[in-house]
Design a protein around this motif. Structure first.
Motif, PDB file in Angstrom:
ATOM      1  N   UNK A  97       0.839  -1.201   0.000  1.00  0.00           N
ATOM      2  CA  UNK A  97       0.000   0.000   0.000  1.00  0.00           C
ATOM      3  C   UNK A  97       0.876   1.255   0.000  1.00  0.00           C
ATOM      4  N   UNK A  98       1.943   1.259   0.810  1.00  0.00           N
ATOM      5  CA  UNK A  98       2.820   2.423   0.895  1.00  0.00           C
ATOM      6  C   UNK A  98       3.481   2.725  -0.443  1.00  0.00           C
ATOM      7  N   UNK A  99       3.692   1.692  -1.256  1.00  0.00           N
ATOM      8  CA  UNK A  99       4.350   1.881  -2.551  1.00  0.00           C
ATOM      9  C   UNK A  99       3.399   2.451  -3.604  1.00  0.00           C
ATOM     10  N   UNK A 100       2.094   2.500  -3.303  1.00  0.00           N
ATOM     11  CA  UNK A 100       1.109   2.985  -4.279  1.00  0.00           C
ATOM     12  C   UNK A 100       0.518   4.307  -3.806  1.00  0.00           C
ATOM     13  N   UNK A 101       0.966   5.377  -4.404  1.00  0.00           N
ATOM     14  CA  UNK A 101       0.544   6.720  -3.993  1.00  0.00           C
ATOM     15  C   UNK A 101      -0.953   6.914  -4.142  1.00  0.00           C
ATOM     16  N   UNK A 102      -1.548   6.273  -5.166  1.00  0.00           N
ATOM     17  CA  UNK A 102      -2.968   6.483  -5.454  1.00  0.00           C
ATOM     18  C   UNK A 102      -3.838   5.311  -5.016  1.00  0.00           C
ATOM     19  N   UNK A 103      -3.326   4.505  -4.083  1.00  0.00           N
ATOM     20  CA  UNK A 103      -4.108   3.421  -3.523  1.00  0.00           C
ATOM     21  C   UNK A 103      -4.100   2.167  -4.390  1.00  0.00           C
ATOM     22  N   UNK A 104      -4.698   1.110  -3.859  1.00  0.00           N
ATOM     23  CA  UNK A 104      -4.752  -0.167  -4.575  1.00  0.00           C
ATOM     24  C   UNK A 104      -5.960  -0.943  -4.103  1.00  0.00           C
ATOM     25  N   UNK A 105      -6.479  -1.785  -4.978  1.00  0.00           N
ATOM     26  CA  UNK A 105      -7.608  -2.637  -4.619  1.00  0.00           C
ATOM     27  C   UNK A 105      -7.103  -3.871  -3.885  1.00  0.00           C
ATOM     28  N   UNK A 106      -8.033  -4.588  -3.270  1.00  0.00           N
ATOM     29  CA  UNK A 106      -7.667  -5.819  -2.562  1.00  0.00           C
ATOM     30  C   UNK A 106      -7.051  -6.829  -3.522  1.00  0.00           C
ATOM     31  N   UNK A 141       0.219  -8.558  -5.596  1.00  0.00           N
ATOM     32  CA  UNK A 141       1.558  -8.034  -5.339  1.00  0.00           C
ATOM     33  C   UNK A 141       2.195  -8.683  -4.112  1.00  0.00           C
ATOM     34  N   UNK A 142       1.384  -8.963  -3.085  1.00  0.00           N
ATOM     35  CA  UNK A 142       1.925  -9.567  -1.857  1.00  0.00           C
ATOM     36  C   UNK A 142       1.978 -11.091  -1.951  1.00  0.00           C
ATOM     37  N   UNK A 143       1.459 -11.620  -3.062  1.00  0.00           N
ATOM     38  CA  UNK A 143       1.450 -13.073  -3.290  1.00  0.00           C
ATOM     39  C   UNK A 143       0.692 -13.792  -2.164  1.00  0.00           C
ATOM     40  N   UNK A 184      -2.746   4.215   3.166  1.00  0.00           N
ATOM     41  CA  UNK A 184      -2.229   4.220   4.534  1.00  0.00           C
ATOM     42  C   UNK A 184      -3.133   5.055   5.427  1.00  0.00           C
ATOM     43  N   UNK A 185      -3.381   4.556   6.647  1.00  0.00           N
ATOM     44  CA  UNK A 185      -4.238   5.249   7.583  1.00  0.00           C
ATOM     45  C   UNK A 185      -3.464   6.106   8.563  1.00  0.00           C
ATOM     46  N   UNK A 186      -4.197   6.726   9.473  1.00  0.00           N
ATOM     47  CA  UNK A 186      -3.580   7.643  10.436  1.00  0.00           C
ATOM     48  C   UNK A 186      -2.543   6.946  11.314  1.00  0.00           C
TER      49      UNK A 186
END
Length: 274
Positions: free
Chosen positions: A44-53, A59-61, A89-91
């Protein structure tokens, strides 16, 4: 064959190639769910614009049901947030990042102080004026060049030491008077500034970014100098102390420290927020 007491003991050493490396953790000591959750956070941190499940599972295999379960947990705990089917990423994760950044800034300051301490052969102090109080954030000294013992609270005796005078000299007049009202001037040594009027007059005479010198006002037998450092409206200072018998070193050390601070002024200014 070896002998323990009178009993012969035969020792068989296992083949060297079969000995597991000590640095490898045994699989049973690792928590798989934590590893999988950390992989998802990294994705998630590597995707600035978010990602779907589905994207994250790929990606996480990870299996998609496992991914959904972990994403729900991470979202519930605040490490992720979901918006229109996308995960960000959350708070809680961002707080961890800010904490890590603060630790890095603190480390930068401590490394700088230690370097100057070793180069100049003096104890070095870093302090800020925060929420109306003097706060010594870090000190670098050695047994051969010890820091001044805080025998009278630094926060309450800012009028008597170079650190306090340097910080107060960077404030506007109203803030100075407020500080003196809350921490009245009192005699610490025979050399301490005698009263609030004399202190305020001295502070007004100090140029905003000029070094401040103090001789035996806080502790007999000690002289100090403090160099101002300002970021925005926040006042900070880097200071050092010397025994009176080395008072002739004050100016040379100040000049050298000014040069060294100039090389790190950006990092030091950022560190004011620690």
């Amino acid at each position: 064959m070896a002998t323990v007491g009178s009993v012969p003991v035969e020792i068989h050493a296992p083949p060297a190639q079969r000995t597991p490396p000590l640095r490898e953790a045994h699989p049973t000591t690792l928590i798989g769910s934590v590893q999988r959750a950390m992989r998802l956070l990294e994705c998630v941190a590597a995707r600035e614009y978010g990602a779907t499940a589905k994207q994250l599972a790929r990606e996480a295999q990870l299996a998609l049901p496992t991914t959904y379960h972990l994403l729900r947990t991470l979202t519930h705990e605040g490490y992720l947030r979901r918006d229109k089917g996308m995960f960000f990423l959350g708070d809680a994760a961002e707080r961890l990042g800010r904490s890590g950044a603060r630790q890095k800034r603190r480390s930068t300051v401590e490394d700088a102080l230690a370097g100057w301490r070793d180069m100049l052969g003096v104890p070095v102090y870093y302090a800020v004026y925060r929420a109306g109080e003097i706060e010594v954030v870090s000190v670098a000294d050695t047994p051969g060049n010890p820091a001044v013992a805080e025998w009278a609270d630094f926060r309450e005796t800012g009028h008597a030491h170079a650190i306090g005078q340097c910080l107060l000299s960077q404030l506007h007049d109203e803030a100075r008077r407020d500080h003196v009202d809350r921490h009245p001037v009192r005699t610490i040594t025979p050399y301490t500034v005698p009263d609030a009027h004399a202190l305020l007059r001295r502070l007004e005479s100090i140029g905003r970014m000029e070094p401040v010198f103090e001789r035996q006002e806080y502790m007999l037998g000690t002289v100090c100098a403090a160099l101002p450092l300002t970021a925005g409206t926040t006042a900070a200072t880097v200071a050092f102390s010397l025994p009176c018998r080395q008072a002739e070193r004050l100016l040379p050390v100040v000049r050298r420290l000014q040069n060294e601070m100039g090389r790190l002024v950006g990092a030091l200014a950022l560190s004011i927020s620690i």
